[in-house]
Write a protein that holds these residues in place. Structure first.
Motif, PDB file in Angstrom:
ATOM      1  N   PHE A 231      49.794  28.771  32.911  1.00 19.45           N
ATOM      2  CA  PHE A 231      48.823  27.681  32.786  1.00 19.45           C
ATOM      3  C   PHE A 231      49.242  26.718  31.678  1.00 19.45           C
ATOM      4  CE2 PHE A 231      44.972  26.220  30.499  1.00 19.45           C
ATOM      5  CZ  PHE A 231      44.447  25.376  31.469  1.00 19.45           C
ATOM      6  N   VAL A 232      49.595  27.262  30.519  1.00 22.61           N
ATOM      7  CA  VAL A 232      50.022  26.436  29.381  1.00 22.61           C
ATOM      8  C   VAL A 232      51.234  25.590  29.756  1.00 22.61           C
ATOM      9  CG1 VAL A 232      51.067  26.558  27.062  1.00 22.61           C
ATOM     10  CG2 VAL A 232      49.043  27.937  27.601  1.00 22.61           C
TER      11      VAL A 232
ATOM     12  N   THR B 292      42.300  20.795  38.136  1.00 22.76           N
ATOM     13  CA  THR B 292      43.124  20.242  39.221  1.00 22.76           C
ATOM     14  C   THR B 292      42.943  21.030  40.510  1.00 22.76           C
ATOM     15  OG1 THR B 292      45.084  21.604  38.784  1.00 22.76           O
ATOM     16  CG2 THR B 292      44.873  19.525  37.540  1.00 22.76           C
ATOM     17  N   GLY B 293      42.157  22.102  40.460  1.00 23.67           N
ATOM     18  CA  GLY B 293      41.937  22.943  41.630  1.00 23.67           C
ATOM     19  C   GLY B 293      42.852  24.149  41.703  1.00 23.67           C
ATOM     20  N   MET B 294      43.748  24.306  40.732  1.00 20.57           N
ATOM     21  CA  MET B 294      44.675  25.441  40.685  1.00 20.57           C
ATOM     22  C   MET B 294      43.915  26.694  40.250  1.00 20.57           C
ATOM     23  SD  MET B 294      47.902  25.855  41.125  1.00 20.57           S
ATOM     24  CE  MET B 294      49.416  26.475  40.519  1.00 20.57           C
ATOM     25  N   ILE B 295      44.197  27.806  40.896  1.00 26.21           N
ATOM     26  CA  ILE B 295      43.547  29.074  40.571  1.00 26.21           C
ATOM     27  C   ILE B 295      44.525  29.955  39.799  1.00 26.21           C
ATOM     28  CG2 ILE B 295      42.536  31.185  41.515  1.00 26.21           C
ATOM     29  CD1 ILE B 295      41.689  29.454  43.948  1.00 26.21           C
TER      30      ILE B 295
ATOM     31  N   PHE C 196      43.471  36.833  26.659  1.00 25.46           N
ATOM     32  CA  PHE C 196      44.023  36.682  27.991  1.00 25.46           C
ATOM     33  C   PHE C 196      45.514  36.902  27.807  1.00 25.46           C
ATOM     34  CE2 PHE C 196      40.506  33.626  29.535  1.00 25.46           C
ATOM     35  CZ  PHE C 196      39.782  34.676  30.068  1.00 25.46           C
ATOM     36  N   GLN C 197      46.070  37.852  28.532  1.00 25.68           N
ATOM     37  CA  GLN C 197      47.461  38.242  28.342  1.00 25.68           C
ATOM     38  C   GLN C 197      48.450  37.138  28.700  1.00 25.68           C
ATOM     39  OE1 GLN C 197      48.220  41.909  30.342  1.00 25.68           O
ATOM     40  NE2 GLN C 197      47.181  43.100  28.785  1.00 25.68           N
ATOM     41  N   TYR C 198      49.660  37.359  28.268  1.00 28.55           N
ATOM     42  CA  TYR C 198      50.745  36.387  28.286  1.00 28.55           C
ATOM     43  C   TYR C 198      51.039  35.737  29.639  1.00 28.55           C
ATOM     44  CZ  TYR C 198      55.463  34.543  27.674  1.00 28.55           C
ATOM     45  OH  TYR C 198      56.551  33.735  27.659  1.00 28.55           O
ATOM     46  N   GLN C 199      51.327  36.525  30.670  1.00 31.92           N
ATOM     47  CA  GLN C 199      51.997  35.998  31.863  1.00 31.92           C
ATOM     48  C   GLN C 199      51.257  34.836  32.537  1.00 31.92           C
ATOM     49  OE1 GLN C 199      53.207  38.936  34.656  1.00 31.92           O
ATOM     50  NE2 GLN C 199      54.254  37.469  35.946  1.00 31.92           N
ATOM     51  N   GLU C 200      50.081  35.041  33.042  1.00 38.40           N
ATOM     52  CA  GLU C 200      49.387  33.965  33.769  1.00 38.40           C
ATOM     53  C   GLU C 200      48.883  32.891  32.803  1.00 38.40           C
ATOM     54  OE1 GLU C 200      48.311  32.479  37.643  1.00 38.40           O
ATOM     55  OE2 GLU C 200      49.713  33.986  36.948  1.00 38.40           O
TER      56      GLU C 200
END
Length: 107
Positions: A72-73, A44-47, A64-68
């Protein structure tokens, strides 16, 4: 361009993404002492800036750690059993960028 396919587990969705060996091989070099930020662009273009983490000793167990990852999830309403496609590609300014595309499964 090689696209890596991963079916997401309950842990991948609820806690952290287990990074596969194939993914790890295309990512920037890991560091056992510090997390490595990985800039990922979704379809969608989100970074996102996922944090690649490996164990300090023994088996790497990359994640890949939890926060980011969880952001995304949550944003994409990802569920256990859904699939992600992950790949690297060269950007217009000739830098490597990482892409992710989730696909809903109807199980």
């Amino acid at each position: 361009m090689v696209r890596i396919v991963k079916v997401l587990t309950r842990t991948d969705v609820s806690q952290r993404l287990g990074v596969t060996t194939e993914m790890l091989n295309m990512l920037p070099p890991y560091n056992r002492e510090h997390d490595v930020p990985v800039r990922v662009l979704d379809d969608t273009g989100m970074i996102y800036e996922f944090k690649l983490s490996v164990r300090a000793e023994g088996a790497l167990k990359p994640i890949f750690q939890y926060q980011e990852w969880r952001a995304f999830v949550h944003r994409r309403n990802i569920r256990t059993g859904d699939v992600i496609y992950f790949w690297e590609q060269e950007s217009v300014d000739h830098r490597t960028e990482y892409r992710i595309h989730p696909v809903r499964t109807y199980v």
